[in-house]
Design a protein around this motif. Structure first.
Motif, mmCIF file in Angstrom:
data_model
loop_
_atom_site.group_PDB
_atom_site.id
_atom_site.type_symbol
_atom_site.label_atom_id
_atom_site.label_comp_id
_atom_site.label_asym_id
_atom_site.label_seq_id
_atom_site.Cartn_x
_atom_site.Cartn_y
_atom_site.Cartn_z
ATOM 1 N N CYS A 31 -31.754 11.955 55.565
ATOM 2 C CA CYS A 31 -32.780 12.250 56.571
ATOM 3 C C CYS A 31 -33.464 10.942 56.966
ATOM 4 N N ASN A 33 -36.309 10.486 58.176
ATOM 5 C CA ASN A 33 -37.764 10.455 58.003
ATOM 6 C C ASN A 33 -38.225 10.397 56.552
ATOM 7 N N CYS A 34 -37.374 10.846 55.625
ATOM 8 C CA CYS A 34 -37.784 10.763 54.220
ATOM 9 C C CYS A 34 -36.736 10.051 53.362
ATOM 10 N N CYS A 41 -34.375 17.164 51.625
ATOM 11 C CA CYS A 41 -35.401 16.647 52.540
ATOM 12 C C CYS A 41 -36.786 17.140 52.133
ATOM 13 N N MET A 42 -37.765 16.231 52.161
ATOM 14 C CA MET A 42 -39.131 16.647 51.811
ATOM 15 C C MET A 42 -40.098 16.457 52.972
ATOM 16 N N CYS A 43 -39.558 16.371 54.174
ATOM 17 C CA CYS A 43 -40.420 16.151 55.334
ATOM 18 C C CYS A 43 -41.467 17.255 55.505
HETATM 19 ZN ZN LIG Z 1 -36.631 14.473 55.507
#
Ligand SMILES: [Zn+2]
Length: 252
Positions: A31, A33-34, A41-43
């Motif tokens: 991902c 963004n994270c 994913c921990m977004c």
């Molecule tokens: Zn993420």
């Protein structure tokens, strides 16, 4: 807009002549963004804090933004005013110099006091920070790199050095179940936020690091995320404003 560390990572990748995966723990898709595998994913858990008065300026060693375990990234996720620059001995980023000169900020270089002339060392931001907003300058690097960066950054010489006291650090480690070794960047930032009178930001950083660590380890071991585990519960508590204050001073 991607945060400061994300932008620095993109810029660093553009300059890179090495294949990306040279610095990765796992080579699968991630991902953006994270930095975790999409399955981990921990977004959705990224904390959104109201603006904090204190800011963080990350001075990052060359390769640091590329490391999948870099925790300066987490600081940028949590603290709205996080700035990130690639460290350079000879050509500091003009935007970094402008930030350090900005009268709204009082920069503190966070570094162990035993390596610094005593007159320059402070242990607290109280009293200094009343008019200006504290800006914590963190050297995001290995310890060897950080020492070199500290010695070779004349543009930092005029600022006080915030030395985290052994007591603060060990109390912190106790809360983090007795882990030893030196603190990572997001842990240092958490302590700084606490000192600056921003306990929620400090606790959010601490809890978010535990969540990241869990997701990262589970992904590496190809195990599922424990969405109702202790780390996730703690983060939810902090963000609901039910986090425990680090000292028993008690505010209303
Ligand atoms: Zn993420």
């Amino acid at each position: 807009m991607p945060h400061a560390v994300s932008r620095l990572r993109t810029a660093r990748l553009a300059r890179s002549t090495q294949p990306l995966f040279a610095h990765g723990g796992f080579k699968s898709e991630r991902c953006a963004n994270c930095r975790l595998a999409p399955t981990h994913c921990m977004c959705a858990l990224r904390p959104t804090l109201a603006n904090t008065r204190a800011g963080v300026c990350l001075l990052m060693a060359d390769i640091e933004p590329l490391k999948p375990t870099n925790t300066g990234w987490l600081v940028a996720d949590v603290v709205p005013d996080t700035f990130a620059f690639s460290w350079s001995r000879t050509e500091p980023d003009p935007e970094l110099l402008a930030l350090l000169d900005d009268p709204q900020w009082q920069p503190y270089v966070v570094f162990p006091g035993q390596y610094v002339a005593p007159g320059r060392v402070v242990h607290d931001v109280a009293g200094h920070a009343e008019e200006k907003r504290p800006l914590f300058v963190l050297l995001d690097a290995t310890w060897t790199e950080a020492r070199k960066m500290f010695r070779r950054s004349p543009y930092l010489d005029r600022f006080p050095v915030l030395s985290l006291e052994a007591g603060q650090v060990s109390q912190y480690k106790l809360r983090r179940s007795g882990r030893d070794g030196h603190l990572c960047t997001s842990e240092v930032a958490a302590l700084c936020m606490g000192l600056a009178g921003e306990p929620v930001a400090g606790q959010a950083l601490e809890a978010y690091l535990a969540v990241f660590t869990h997701h990262y380890v589970q992904a590496k071991n190809q195990q599922p995320v424990a969405w109702e585990g202790a780390a996730h519960q703690r983060l939810r508590e902090v963000l609901r404003g039910r986090g425990q204050a680090p000292c028993a001073g008690g505010s209303g």
